[in-house]
Structures are given as C-alpha cells and as structure tokens.
Design a protein around this motif. Structure first.
Motif, PDB file in Angstrom:
ATOM      1  N   ASP A 139     -11.436   2.919 -20.839  1.00 17.81           N
ATOM      2  CA  ASP A 139     -11.322   3.883 -19.909  1.00 17.81           C
ATOM      3  C   ASP A 139     -11.221   4.046 -18.844  1.00 17.81           C
ATOM      4  OD1 ASP A 139      -9.827   5.785 -22.343  1.00 17.81           O
ATOM      5  OD2 ASP A 139     -11.750   6.854 -22.784  1.00 17.81           O
ATOM      6  N   TYR A 140     -12.525   3.196 -18.763  1.00 18.08           N
ATOM      7  CA  TYR A 140     -13.120   2.622 -17.566  1.00 18.08           C
ATOM      8  C   TYR A 140     -12.082   2.112 -15.933  1.00 18.08           C
ATOM      9  CZ  TYR A 140     -17.519   4.559 -18.966  1.00 18.08           C
ATOM     10  OH  TYR A 140     -18.505   4.920 -19.246  1.00 18.08           O
ATOM     11  N   PHE A 141     -10.845   1.502 -16.964  1.00 16.01           N
ATOM     12  CA  PHE A 141      -9.726   0.472 -15.782  1.00 16.01           C
ATOM     13  C   PHE A 141      -8.876   2.446 -16.206  1.00 16.01           C
ATOM     14  CE2 PHE A 141     -12.434  -2.700 -18.954  1.00 16.01           C
ATOM     15  CZ  PHE A 141     -12.563  -3.505 -17.209  1.00 16.01           C
ATOM     16  N   SER A 142      -8.675   2.635 -16.247  1.00 18.60           N
ATOM     17  CA  SER A 142      -7.875   3.469 -15.907  1.00 18.60           C
ATOM     18  C   SER A 142      -8.447   5.032 -15.206  1.00 18.60           C
ATOM     19  CB  SER A 142      -7.251   4.575 -17.434  1.00 18.60           C
ATOM     20  OG  SER A 142      -7.988   5.397 -18.325  1.00 18.60           O
ATOM     21  N   GLY A 143      -7.405   5.659 -14.316  1.00 18.92           N
ATOM     22  CA  GLY A 143      -7.639   6.013 -13.017  1.00 18.92           C
ATOM     23  C   GLY A 143      -8.381   5.684 -12.297  1.00 18.92           C
ATOM     24  N   ASP A 144      -8.460   6.829 -11.339  1.00 20.02           N
ATOM     25  CA  ASP A 144      -9.563   6.413  -9.969  1.00 20.02           C
ATOM     26  C   ASP A 144     -11.137   6.232  -9.683  1.00 20.02           C
ATOM     27  OD1 ASP A 144     -10.111   8.773  -8.963  1.00 20.02           O
ATOM     28  OD2 ASP A 144      -8.637   9.143  -7.564  1.00 20.02           O
ATOM     29  N   PHE A 188     -13.637   8.111  -8.320  1.00 17.13           N
ATOM     30  CA  PHE A 188     -13.232   9.350  -8.414  1.00 17.13           C
ATOM     31  C   PHE A 188     -13.760  10.454  -9.388  1.00 17.13           C
ATOM     32  CE2 PHE A 188     -13.306  13.997  -7.889  1.00 17.13           C
ATOM     33  CZ  PHE A 188     -14.459  14.507  -7.280  1.00 17.13           C
ATOM     34  N   GLN A 189     -12.284  10.242 -10.536  1.00 18.60           N
ATOM     35  CA  GLN A 189     -12.047  10.628 -11.728  1.00 18.60           C
ATOM     36  C   GLN A 189     -13.553   9.874 -13.213  1.00 18.60           C
ATOM     37  OE1 GLN A 189      -7.927   8.570 -12.893  1.00 18.60           O
ATOM     38  NE2 GLN A 189      -7.681  11.595 -12.273  1.00 18.60           N
ATOM     39  N   HIS A 190     -13.718   8.448 -11.912  1.00 18.05           N
ATOM     40  CA  HIS A 190     -14.714   7.891 -13.456  1.00 18.05           C
ATOM     41  C   HIS A 190     -16.263   8.463 -13.026  1.00 18.05           C
ATOM     42  CE1 HIS A 190     -11.694   4.579 -15.039  1.00 18.05           C
ATOM     43  NE2 HIS A 190     -12.314   3.901 -13.691  1.00 18.05           N
ATOM     44  N   PHE A 191     -16.023   8.743 -11.901  1.00 18.33           N
ATOM     45  CA  PHE A 191     -17.352   9.448 -11.199  1.00 18.33           C
ATOM     46  C   PHE A 191     -17.908  10.849 -11.921  1.00 18.33           C
ATOM     47  CE2 PHE A 191     -19.620  12.823  -8.624  1.00 18.33           C
ATOM     48  CZ  PHE A 191     -21.196  12.385  -8.051  1.00 18.33           C
ATOM     49  N   GLN A 192     -16.499  11.282 -11.610  1.00 16.93           N
ATOM     50  CA  GLN A 192     -17.148  13.023 -12.621  1.00 16.93           C
ATOM     51  C   GLN A 192     -17.170  12.590 -13.780  1.00 16.93           C
ATOM     52  OE1 GLN A 192     -12.576  13.945 -11.324  1.00 16.93           O
ATOM     53  NE2 GLN A 192     -13.629  15.905  -9.802  1.00 16.93           N
ATOM     54  N   ARG A 193     -16.225  11.414 -14.666  1.00 14.46           N
ATOM     55  CA  ARG A 193     -16.338  11.226 -15.967  1.00 14.46           C
ATOM     56  C   ARG A 193     -17.947  11.225 -16.324  1.00 14.46           C
ATOM     57  NH1 ARG A 193     -13.010   7.458 -17.288  1.00 14.46           N
ATOM     58  NH2 ARG A 193     -11.048   8.440 -17.204  1.00 14.46           N
ATOM     59  N   ILE A 194     -18.003   9.879 -16.068  1.00 22.74           N
ATOM     60  CA  ILE A 194     -19.831   9.672 -15.894  1.00 22.74           C
ATOM     61  C   ILE A 194     -20.881  11.013 -15.914  1.00 22.74           C
ATOM     62  CG2 ILE A 194     -22.029   7.545 -14.616  1.00 22.74           C
ATOM     63  CD1 ILE A 194     -19.003   6.248 -14.667  1.00 22.74           C
ATOM     64  N   ALA A 195     -20.751  11.388 -14.128  1.00 21.57           N
ATOM     65  CA  ALA A 195     -21.140  12.565 -13.979  1.00 21.57           C
ATOM     66  C   ALA A 195     -21.289  13.437 -15.473  1.00 21.57           C
ATOM     67  CB  ALA A 195     -21.128  12.906 -12.883  1.00 21.57           C
ATOM     68  N   LYS A 196     -20.254  13.813 -15.644  1.00 23.43           N
ATOM     69  CA  LYS A 196     -20.026  14.939 -16.801  1.00 23.43           C
ATOM     70  C   LYS A 196     -20.831  14.307 -17.681  1.00 23.43           C
ATOM     71  CE  LYS A 196     -17.147  17.474 -19.605  1.00 23.43           C
ATOM     72  NZ  LYS A 196     -15.088  17.929 -20.076  1.00 23.43           N
ATOM     73  N   ASP A 197     -21.260  13.446 -18.654  1.00 21.20           N
ATOM     74  CA  ASP A 197     -21.128  12.380 -19.702  1.00 21.20           C
ATOM     75  C   ASP A 197     -23.000  12.682 -19.809  1.00 21.20           C
ATOM     76  OD1 ASP A 197     -18.873  11.692 -20.403  1.00 21.20           O
ATOM     77  OD2 ASP A 197     -19.041  10.133 -19.936  1.00 21.20           O
ATOM     78  N   ALA A 198     -23.488  12.634 -18.402  1.00 20.52           N
ATOM     79  CA  ALA A 198     -24.564  13.017 -18.650  1.00 20.52           C
ATOM     80  C   ALA A 198     -25.315  14.545 -18.119  1.00 20.52           C
ATOM     81  CB  ALA A 198     -25.674  11.797 -16.619  1.00 20.52           C
TER      82      ALA A 198
END
Length: 129
Positions: free
Chosen positions: A40-45, A47-57
């Motif tokens: 999943d870390y290699f798909s999307g852009d 900003f999407q990675h930041f949003q996912r990581i921030a949401k998980d945190a």
C-alpha cells in the motif's frame, strides 16, 4: 575574491540530528526493521500516504475538530432554545458563525458550510421530533 567565499556552508539541522542519533545506536532496534514494506505504501501519491499514516496515528485535521465543535455548539444552542433558557442567542450565533468562517477557510471546498441562523436551530429541533 568572490562574494560566495564568505558564505557559510549549508547546514541540514534535521539531517545532523538523525545522523547523530544513528551513530549513537538509536536506529538499531526499530520496530519492523528488516521487514518488507506493505504494498500500500507504493500506491497513490504522497499526500494520500500522509493521510493514511496520520489517520492510523489518530491525528485529526484542525478543520475536523472545528466541525465537531460547531456541531456541539449548535446542538447546545438548540437545547437552550427548546428549554426556553434565556441566553444571548444572537451573540452565540455570531460566535458559531466565526467558527464556521474559520472552518470554511481550512476544510476542503466541497465540505464548506453556510452560516448558522435561527432557521438552522429550528431545523435541528424539528429533526428531533
């Protein structure tokens, strides 16, 4: 002599801190070290990675916290109005609308809200009944 000869070299403060931490052994026992990254870390852009990581945190953007605060204030004002508690409704509406204005500057454009009025409060009360 050139003008650039007197400039100090570029210093990467965060890079220096991380390098020092690694030299002291601070990077030796990191969780997940040596394991492959999730696909999943290699798909999307980025900003999407930041949003996912921030949401998980557990991070919520400021505009989302503001949205919850506005909702709470509107419900509280509706409760006061329903119970016929005398409060300065116009002043409270101004305070809520200041928050709405701030919210609209911070949130994504499709999520912007209109100003709160007594009609809004009445609609809240009608939905309850």
């Amino acid at each position: 002599m050139k003008e650039n000869d007197f400039q100090e070299p570029y210093r990467d403060l965060m890079g220096d801190i991380i390098k020092k931490h690694a030299e002291e052994g601070g990077m030796d026992n990191l969780p997940g070290k040596g394991k492959p990254l999730n696909a999943d870390y290699f798909s999307g852009d980025t900003f999407q990675h930041f949003q996912r990581i921030a949401k998980d945190a557990g991070y919520k953007p400021h505009w989302l916290n503001l949205q919850h605060e506005i909702r709470k204030d509107v419900l509280q004002l509706a409760d006061f109005h329903e119970a016929q508690i005398t409060v300065n409704i116009e002043e409270r509406l101004k305070e809520i609308n200041l928050k709405v204005f701030k919210y609209n500057r911070l949130c994504p454009p499709p999520m912007q809200k209109g100003p709160v009025s007594m009609d809004t409060i009445q609609n809240v009360l009608n939905k309850r009944n």
